[in-house]
Design an enzyme around this catalytic site. Sequence first.
Site, PDB file in Angstrom:
ATOM      1  N   GLY A  84       0.786  -1.234   0.000  1.00 41.66           N
ATOM      2  CA  GLY A  84       0.000   0.000   0.000  1.00 41.66           C
ATOM      3  C   GLY A  84       0.816   1.281   0.000  1.00 41.66           C
ATOM      4  O   GLY A  84       0.553   2.186  -0.789  1.00 41.66           O
ATOM      5  N   GLY A 129      -0.519  -7.727   1.342  1.00 46.08           N
ATOM      6  CA  GLY A 129      -0.212  -9.016   1.960  1.00 46.08           C
ATOM      7  C   GLY A 129      -0.219 -10.158   0.954  1.00 46.08           C
ATOM      8  O   GLY A 129       0.629 -11.057   1.015  1.00 46.08           O
TER       9      GLY A 129
HETATM   10  C1  3PG Z   1      -5.869  -5.770   1.941  1.00 44.90           C
HETATM   11  O1  3PG Z   1      -6.254  -4.606   1.932  1.00 44.90           O
HETATM   12  O2  3PG Z   1      -4.695  -6.077   2.213  1.00 44.90           O
HETATM   13  C2  3PG Z   1      -6.838  -6.843   1.548  1.00 44.90           C
HETATM   14  O3  3PG Z   1      -8.056  -6.308   1.152  1.00 44.90           O
HETATM   15  C3  3PG Z   1      -6.998  -7.842   2.668  1.00 44.90           C
HETATM   16  O4  3PG Z   1      -7.517  -7.204   3.799  1.00 44.90           O
HETATM   17  P1  3PG Z   1      -7.255  -7.874   5.215  1.00 44.90           P
HETATM   18  O5  3PG Z   1      -5.781  -7.716   5.498  1.00 44.90           O
HETATM   19  O6  3PG Z   1      -8.127  -7.122   6.202  1.00 44.90           O
HETATM   20  O7  3PG Z   1      -7.650  -9.328   5.120  1.00 44.90           O
END
Ligand code: 3PG
Length: 349
Positions: A306, A329
């Site tokens: 991100g 992730g």
């Molecule tokens: C993310 O934004 O990494 C994915 O949508 C997964 O979300 P999470 O980590 O809450 O499962």
Amino acid sequence: MTLPRSVEDADVRGKVVLVRSDLNVPLEGARVADDTRIRASLPTLELLLDRAAAGVRVCSHLGRPKTEEDREKYAMQPVRERLAELLPDERVTLLENTRFDPGETKNDEAFARELAGGCDLYVNDAFGSAHRAHSSTVGVARLLPAYAGLLLRDELVHLARLLGDVERPFVIVSGGAKVEDKLGVLQHLGSRADEVLIGGKMAEEIRAANPFSFDTVLPSDVVAAAAFEADAETQVTPYDALPEGWLGLDIGPRTRDDFAARIAAAKTVFWNGPMGVFEWPRFSDGTVAVAHALADCAGFTVVGGGDSVRAVHEAGVADRISWISTGGGASLELLEGKELPGVAVIPVA
Ligand code: 3PG
Ligand code: MG
């Protein structure tokens, strides 16, 4: 990499299709603050509509709701409105946040049945959630004929280029604060890279004791701040001569040039994690320099996670990066060599 079978090979005419997208977007109040993931999910939805699906039921999680109040905060309505603007078609409906059902994150079969009810087939396009074994990503794929969406497959194809034989020099750039989260990826990938450039908080931790079986390129200078504040007093110091009590909040100018030169010479680059506290303009130069270096690099360049993705957008160079992953992730787990449950459950072609 064996790819899961594609939605392009599904017969969808007249069918009701359940689509799992990753519409977990950042919100500002009741407004979608960044619609990248919504836009990235459109090609699959458009394909289904073009091929005369009778109904397209889209589902996604949003945030990590836990309390009753969170149900308001993470209601799908803002996402629904944005999706309707981008794709006005009566056949498309967006279900409520899958995580409002406590069964979702437990991969509960009853909830999977509820989602699958009235649908003829299932398309998983949620690459960003493919590392989660939940009802909407794994459970439903066991109940309906399952296919991979275009984005999911695109992500796998592009990221796989970092797993197989890569064009060399292969340079990895890593930063950010959460060293533990990245150790697995770096151990798997780093020994295959020709150079691993490390900045940010991560560099500090690694300088004390290198946890890897390979050498890393660490910063030679740093933008030091007298306090952890956006307007703190600053000075550029050698990396190993930080004044007592000062904090290194960005890589320094010599390191920027050094990293940029190494990136320029690369044929393959993977970048994850900023070089400093780039949210604060006075400490963003290092991260911006890395973003520009990737953009200027003629090789295959990939950005995941991100913060780095945001940096690439803010630096205005997103269209000059070969692949920007919608998964944080998920891309890390994939590159770490793990099987993604949301992918593994879909039959191969
Ligand atoms: C993310 O934004 O990494 C994915 O949508 C997964 O979300 P999470 O980590 O809450 O499962
Ligand atoms: Mg996450």
